[in-house]
Each structure stands twice: as structure tokens, then as C-alpha cells.
Motif scaffolding. Sequence first.
Motif, short mmCIF file in Angstrom:
data_model
loop_
_atom_site.label_atom_id
_atom_site.label_comp_id
_atom_site.label_asym_id
_atom_site.label_seq_id
_atom_site.Cartn_x
_atom_site.Cartn_y
_atom_site.Cartn_z
N GLY A 44 7.76 -4.99 1.92
CA GLY A 44 7.14 -3.72 2.29
C GLY A 44 7.83 -3.08 3.48
N THR A 45 7.84 -1.75 3.46
CA THR A 45 8.43 -1.01 4.57
C THR A 45 7.38 -0.62 5.60
N HIS A 46 6.13 -0.53 5.15
CA HIS A 46 5.03 -0.09 6.01
C HIS A 46 3.78 -0.91 5.70
N ILE A 47 2.80 -0.80 6.59
CA ILE A 47 1.49 -1.40 6.35
C ILE A 47 0.43 -0.32 6.57
N ASP A 60 8.45 4.80 -3.88
CA ASP A 60 9.65 5.37 -4.47
C ASP A 60 9.62 6.89 -4.36
N ASN A 61 8.45 7.46 -4.04
CA ASN A 61 8.27 8.91 -4.07
C ASN A 61 8.04 9.56 -2.72
N ILE A 74 -4.29 6.09 0.71
CA ILE A 74 -3.22 5.69 -0.20
C ILE A 74 -3.83 5.41 -1.57
N HIS A 75 -3.20 5.93 -2.59
CA HIS A 75 -3.53 5.56 -3.97
C HIS A 75 -2.29 4.88 -4.52
N GLY A 76 -2.46 3.70 -5.04
CA GLY A 76 -1.30 2.98 -5.53
C GLY A 76 -1.65 1.86 -6.46
N LYS A 77 -0.65 1.08 -6.78
CA LYS A 77 -0.79 -0.04 -7.69
C LYS A 77 -0.40 -1.32 -6.99
N ALA A 78 -1.23 -2.34 -7.14
CA ALA A 78 -0.88 -3.66 -6.61
C ALA A 78 0.31 -4.18 -7.40
N ILE A 79 1.31 -4.69 -6.69
CA ILE A 79 2.50 -5.24 -7.33
C ILE A 79 2.24 -6.69 -7.67
N GLU A 80 2.47 -7.03 -8.93
CA GLU A 80 2.20 -8.39 -9.39
C GLU A 80 3.08 -9.41 -8.67
N ILE A 91 1.50 -3.05 -2.18
CA ILE A 91 1.08 -1.87 -2.92
C ILE A 91 2.25 -0.89 -3.09
N LEU A 92 2.45 -0.43 -4.33
CA LEU A 92 3.38 0.65 -4.62
C LEU A 92 2.63 1.95 -4.51
N VAL A 93 2.96 2.79 -3.53
CA VAL A 93 2.24 4.03 -3.26
C VAL A 93 2.58 5.07 -4.32
N LYS A 94 1.55 5.59 -4.98
CA LYS A 94 1.70 6.64 -5.98
C LYS A 94 1.28 8.00 -5.44
N GLU A 95 0.30 8.02 -4.53
CA GLU A 95 -0.19 9.26 -3.92
C GLU A 95 -0.56 8.95 -2.47
N ILE A 96 -0.47 9.97 -1.64
CA ILE A 96 -0.88 9.81 -0.25
C ILE A 96 -1.53 11.11 0.21
#
Length: 99
Positions: A44-47, A60-61, A74-80, A91-96
Amino acid sequence: MKFSSFFLSFFLMFFVDTCNKSRENFIEITGTLKASGINSYQYGTHIIRNKDSYYALKSDNFNLTRYEGQKVTIHGKAIEGYPVDGGPEFILVKEIKEY
């Protein structure tokens, strides 16, 4: 006619099941976003911290650096495959959304 109804029913069931599975790992977190810095889990780059816990983030966005020190949702998806090494969920951030 029966065949097309069966096919349509099957397709709709498959589509709904696929949509539900894509939302299984979806997460929403509100808290203060910070750079992750040096840590033991090294992902992760941030917390983002809220009153109960913290989560490692990547995007990525979005340039998450822009939101450092701010309260955001943050709206995102937990990375398996995470957490590892005693670290937080990843978490992969999809919306902020900033406040």
C-alpha cells in the motif's frame, strides 16, 4: 418458446450471481488518509484511519497524495490474499470523496 424462456432465465440468474460476487469484497471507509511510510507489512502507498482501525490503500485511478491529511470516504475492493504479516486489509480505491 420454452427454450428461449429457459435461456433468458438462466442468463438472468448468472448475471445477478456475477453482480453479487463482484460486490463481495466491496468496502466503504471514512477516515483520515495518510502516507503509509515505513511499516512492517510493506504494501500500500497510503493508509486510512477511522476510530476503530486502519486499512492499507492503493489506487490505479487517483493520486492519493493529493488527499493526505484530509477526511475522506473511500469506496474500494478488498484485495484477496491480504492482510499479511500482521498488517491491515489492503484496499484498491475505486472512488474517493473528500469533505
